[in-house]
Design a protein around this motif. Sequence first.
Motif, PDB file in Angstrom:
ATOM      1  N   PHE A 126      63.635   3.157  27.579  1.00 14.29           N
ATOM      2  CA  PHE A 126      62.903   4.425  27.604  1.00 14.29           C
ATOM      3  C   PHE A 126      61.909   4.455  28.770  1.00 14.29           C
ATOM      4  O   PHE A 126      61.805   5.444  29.513  1.00 14.29           O
ATOM      5  CB  PHE A 126      62.189   4.594  26.266  1.00 14.29           C
ATOM      6  CG  PHE A 126      61.853   6.017  25.937  1.00 14.29           C
ATOM      7  CD1 PHE A 126      62.804   7.029  26.040  1.00 14.29           C
ATOM      8  CD2 PHE A 126      60.569   6.352  25.508  1.00 14.29           C
ATOM      9  CE1 PHE A 126      62.493   8.335  25.732  1.00 14.29           C
ATOM     10  CE2 PHE A 126      60.254   7.667  25.202  1.00 14.29           C
ATOM     11  CZ  PHE A 126      61.212   8.660  25.316  1.00 14.29           C
ATOM     12  N   LEU A 127      61.175   3.347  28.933  1.00 13.55           N
ATOM     13  CA  LEU A 127      60.179   3.265  30.007  1.00 13.55           C
ATOM     14  C   LEU A 127      60.850   3.270  31.376  1.00 13.55           C
ATOM     15  O   LEU A 127      60.390   3.934  32.314  1.00 13.55           O
ATOM     16  CB  LEU A 127      59.349   1.987  29.834  1.00 13.55           C
ATOM     17  CG  LEU A 127      58.223   1.762  30.846  1.00 13.55           C
ATOM     18  CD1 LEU A 127      57.195   2.894  30.773  1.00 13.55           C
ATOM     19  CD2 LEU A 127      57.537   0.421  30.593  1.00 13.55           C
ATOM     20  N   LEU A 128      61.971   2.550  31.497  1.00 10.58           N
ATOM     21  CA  LEU A 128      62.688   2.499  32.769  1.00 10.58           C
ATOM     22  C   LEU A 128      63.230   3.870  33.158  1.00 10.58           C
ATOM     23  O   LEU A 128      63.170   4.270  34.324  1.00 10.58           O
ATOM     24  CB  LEU A 128      63.843   1.490  32.663  1.00 10.58           C
ATOM     25  CG  LEU A 128      64.646   1.228  33.937  1.00 10.58           C
ATOM     26  CD1 LEU A 128      63.740   0.651  35.031  1.00 10.58           C
ATOM     27  CD2 LEU A 128      65.801   0.268  33.665  1.00 10.58           C
ATOM     28  N   TYR A 129      63.717   4.621  32.168  1.00 13.80           N
ATOM     29  CA  TYR A 129      64.213   5.966  32.433  1.00 13.80           C
ATOM     30  C   TYR A 129      63.093   6.848  32.988  1.00 13.80           C
ATOM     31  O   TYR A 129      63.282   7.599  33.955  1.00 13.80           O
ATOM     32  CB  TYR A 129      64.763   6.573  31.151  1.00 13.80           C
ATOM     33  CG  TYR A 129      65.116   8.040  31.281  1.00 13.80           C
ATOM     34  CD1 TYR A 129      66.320   8.446  31.872  1.00 13.80           C
ATOM     35  CD2 TYR A 129      64.226   9.018  30.834  1.00 13.80           C
ATOM     36  CE1 TYR A 129      66.629   9.787  31.999  1.00 13.80           C
ATOM     37  CE2 TYR A 129      64.530  10.364  30.960  1.00 13.80           C
ATOM     38  CZ  TYR A 129      65.730  10.754  31.547  1.00 13.80           C
ATOM     39  OH  TYR A 129      66.025  12.091  31.673  1.00 13.80           O
ATOM     40  N   ASP A 130      61.898   6.735  32.386  1.00  9.95           N
ATOM     41  CA  ASP A 130      60.766   7.551  32.830  1.00  9.95           C
ATOM     42  C   ASP A 130      60.329   7.157  34.241  1.00  9.95           C
ATOM     43  O   ASP A 130      60.007   8.021  35.067  1.00  9.95           O
ATOM     44  CB  ASP A 130      59.609   7.404  31.850  1.00  9.95           C
ATOM     45  CG  ASP A 130      58.545   8.466  32.075  1.00  9.95           C
ATOM     46  OD1 ASP A 130      58.895   9.656  32.270  1.00  9.95           O
ATOM     47  OD2 ASP A 130      57.353   8.118  32.065  1.00  9.95           O
ATOM     48  N   VAL A 131      60.314   5.853  34.543  1.00  7.84           N
ATOM     49  CA  VAL A 131      59.921   5.393  35.884  1.00  7.84           C
ATOM     50  C   VAL A 131      60.918   5.900  36.932  1.00  7.84           C
ATOM     51  O   VAL A 131      60.524   6.377  38.012  1.00  7.84           O
ATOM     52  CB  VAL A 131      59.847   3.850  35.914  1.00  7.84           C
ATOM     53  CG1 VAL A 131      59.690   3.336  37.351  1.00  7.84           C
ATOM     54  CG2 VAL A 131      58.697   3.362  35.048  1.00  7.84           C
ATOM     55  N   VAL A 132      62.210   5.823  36.611  1.00  9.30           N
ATOM     56  CA  VAL A 132      63.244   6.304  37.542  1.00  9.30           C
ATOM     57  C   VAL A 132      63.101   7.810  37.752  1.00  9.30           C
ATOM     58  O   VAL A 132      63.255   8.323  38.873  1.00  9.30           O
ATOM     59  CB  VAL A 132      64.648   5.953  37.010  1.00  9.30           C
ATOM     60  CG1 VAL A 132      65.729   6.646  37.838  1.00  9.30           C
ATOM     61  CG2 VAL A 132      64.861   4.448  37.027  1.00  9.30           C
ATOM     62  N   ALA A 133      62.790   8.545  36.667  1.00  4.96           N
ATOM     63  CA  ALA A 133      62.621   9.998  36.773  1.00  4.96           C
ATOM     64  C   ALA A 133      61.452  10.351  37.688  1.00  4.96           C
ATOM     65  O   ALA A 133      61.538  11.282  38.502  1.00  4.96           O
ATOM     66  CB  ALA A 133      62.396  10.593  35.381  1.00  4.96           C
ATOM     67  N   VAL A 134      60.341   9.592  37.580  1.00  5.76           N
ATOM     68  CA  VAL A 134      59.176   9.828  38.445  1.00  5.76           C
ATOM     69  C   VAL A 134      59.532   9.540  39.902  1.00  5.76           C
ATOM     70  O   VAL A 134      59.152  10.292  40.811  1.00  5.76           O
ATOM     71  CB  VAL A 134      57.980   8.966  37.972  1.00  5.76           C
ATOM     72  CG1 VAL A 134      56.841   9.018  38.990  1.00  5.76           C
ATOM     73  CG2 VAL A 134      57.497   9.431  36.607  1.00  5.76           C
ATOM     74  N   ARG A 146      55.262  13.305  28.910  1.00  7.22           N
ATOM     75  CA  ARG A 146      53.941  13.598  28.359  1.00  7.22           C
ATOM     76  C   ARG A 146      53.329  12.393  27.660  1.00  7.22           C
ATOM     77  O   ARG A 146      52.135  12.135  27.789  1.00  7.22           O
ATOM     78  CB  ARG A 146      54.057  14.783  27.397  1.00  7.22           C
ATOM     79  CG  ARG A 146      52.720  15.249  26.857  1.00  7.22           C
ATOM     80  CD  ARG A 146      52.884  16.450  25.977  1.00  7.22           C
ATOM     81  NE  ARG A 146      51.620  16.849  25.389  1.00  7.22           N
ATOM     82  CZ  ARG A 146      51.488  17.834  24.527  1.00  7.22           C
ATOM     83  NH1 ARG A 146      52.560  18.538  24.150  1.00  7.22           N
ATOM     84  NH2 ARG A 146      50.306  18.147  24.043  1.00  7.22           N
ATOM     85  N   TRP A 147      54.162  11.655  26.909  1.00  5.55           N
ATOM     86  CA  TRP A 147      53.616  10.524  26.155  1.00  5.55           C
ATOM     87  C   TRP A 147      53.046   9.457  27.083  1.00  5.55           C
ATOM     88  O   TRP A 147      52.043   8.794  26.777  1.00  5.55           O
ATOM     89  CB  TRP A 147      54.704   9.904  25.261  1.00  5.55           C
ATOM     90  CG  TRP A 147      55.839   9.242  26.008  1.00  5.55           C
ATOM     91  CD1 TRP A 147      56.998   9.802  26.404  1.00  5.55           C
ATOM     92  CD2 TRP A 147      55.871   7.879  26.451  1.00  5.55           C
ATOM     93  NE1 TRP A 147      57.790   8.890  27.069  1.00  5.55           N
ATOM     94  CE2 TRP A 147      57.119   7.687  27.099  1.00  5.55           C
ATOM     95  CE3 TRP A 147      54.996   6.806  26.365  1.00  5.55           C
ATOM     96  CZ2 TRP A 147      57.489   6.472  27.662  1.00  5.55           C
ATOM     97  CZ3 TRP A 147      55.359   5.578  26.923  1.00  5.55           C
ATOM     98  CH2 TRP A 147      56.596   5.428  27.567  1.00  5.55           C
ATOM     99  N   ARG A 148      53.676   9.251  28.277  1.00  2.35           N
ATOM    100  CA  ARG A 148      53.183   8.217  29.190  1.00  2.35           C
ATOM    101  C   ARG A 148      51.892   8.661  29.869  1.00  2.35           C
ATOM    102  O   ARG A 148      50.974   7.845  30.079  1.00  2.35           O
ATOM    103  CB  ARG A 148      54.261   7.881  30.230  1.00  2.35           C
ATOM    104  CG  ARG A 148      53.980   6.571  30.952  1.00  2.35           C
ATOM    105  CD  ARG A 148      55.258   5.938  31.453  1.00  2.35           C
ATOM    106  NE  ARG A 148      55.814   6.617  32.609  1.00  2.35           N
ATOM    107  CZ  ARG A 148      55.532   6.276  33.876  1.00  2.35           C
ATOM    108  NH1 ARG A 148      54.697   5.290  34.126  1.00  2.35           N
ATOM    109  NH2 ARG A 148      56.090   6.916  34.870  1.00  2.35           N
TER     110      ARG A 148
END
Length: 229
Positions: A71-79, A87-89
Motif C-alpha cells: 500500500f505504501l509503495l503504491y502511494d510513493v510510486v503515485a507521488v 489523504r491518509w498519508r
Amino acid sequence: MSANTSRQPTGDGDLSSGPGPAAPSADGTPGAAEGATKVIDGSGRSAPRFWSSRRIPAALAALLSAAAVGFLLYDVVAVRAGRNAMRWRRRLAEELAERPLDDVWMIVGAAVAMALGLWLFLLAVTPGLRRLLPMRRPAGIPGTEDVRAGLDRRAAALVLRDRAMQVPGVQSAQVDVGRRKVKARARAHFRDLEEVRSDLDAELGEAVTSLGLARQPALAVRVRRPKKG
C-alpha cells in the motif's frame, strides 16, 4: 495436562509428599522400567524441545507486512508519477509533525507497537509445543542418531493415572503432568494414608522413569480421604 478417574466415598483426612525425584521401583530392585531406561539412555545428552512451526502467526505477520508495504509503495510510486499523496498519508505526516511525544495517542501507539514487536520476538526465540515432552535419544542402535521422539503430556497423564489406580486403597486419582513436575492427587477409601502414599509414590516413580523422558520431572504425591457425603 491432567487426567483423573474415580470409584466411591467414606471419611476425611489428608497426606501429601513434597516434590522429589521419581523412585526407581516399589521394592528397590531393578525392574522393567530400569531396563527400558538402559535401552534408550546412553548418549548422556538431554534432547532439545520441539519447535513449533507457528504457521498461523507467521502467515498473518507476512500478509499484514506485505499489505502495508504494498500500500505504501503504491502511494510513493503515485507521488513520483506526479499525483497527490493519499489523504491518509498526508494526515499521518501532519499528526506526527504536530503532536508532542507525551501525547496520549502517541504513547498508546508506541505501546501497541512495542507489545506487538515483543510478541513476535517471543514467538521467534521460544520453542512452543509445550504439550510435547521430549524423550531421551536412542543409544547403541545403528541408524537412530537423528531419531527424535516426544510424548504428549495428556497421554503421559493418562498412563500415570492408570498406574495410580492400580494401588490398593486408591478410590480416585488425578495426575497433572508438567515439563518439570508431576503432581498426583488421590483419594484413599481404605488402608492407612501413609501406606497408600508410600505405595503410590513408588508406583508412580517407577512409571515416570519408564516413560523415558529426556528430563526426569519431580514427583509430588498427595493422598486424602474422600469427603463424607
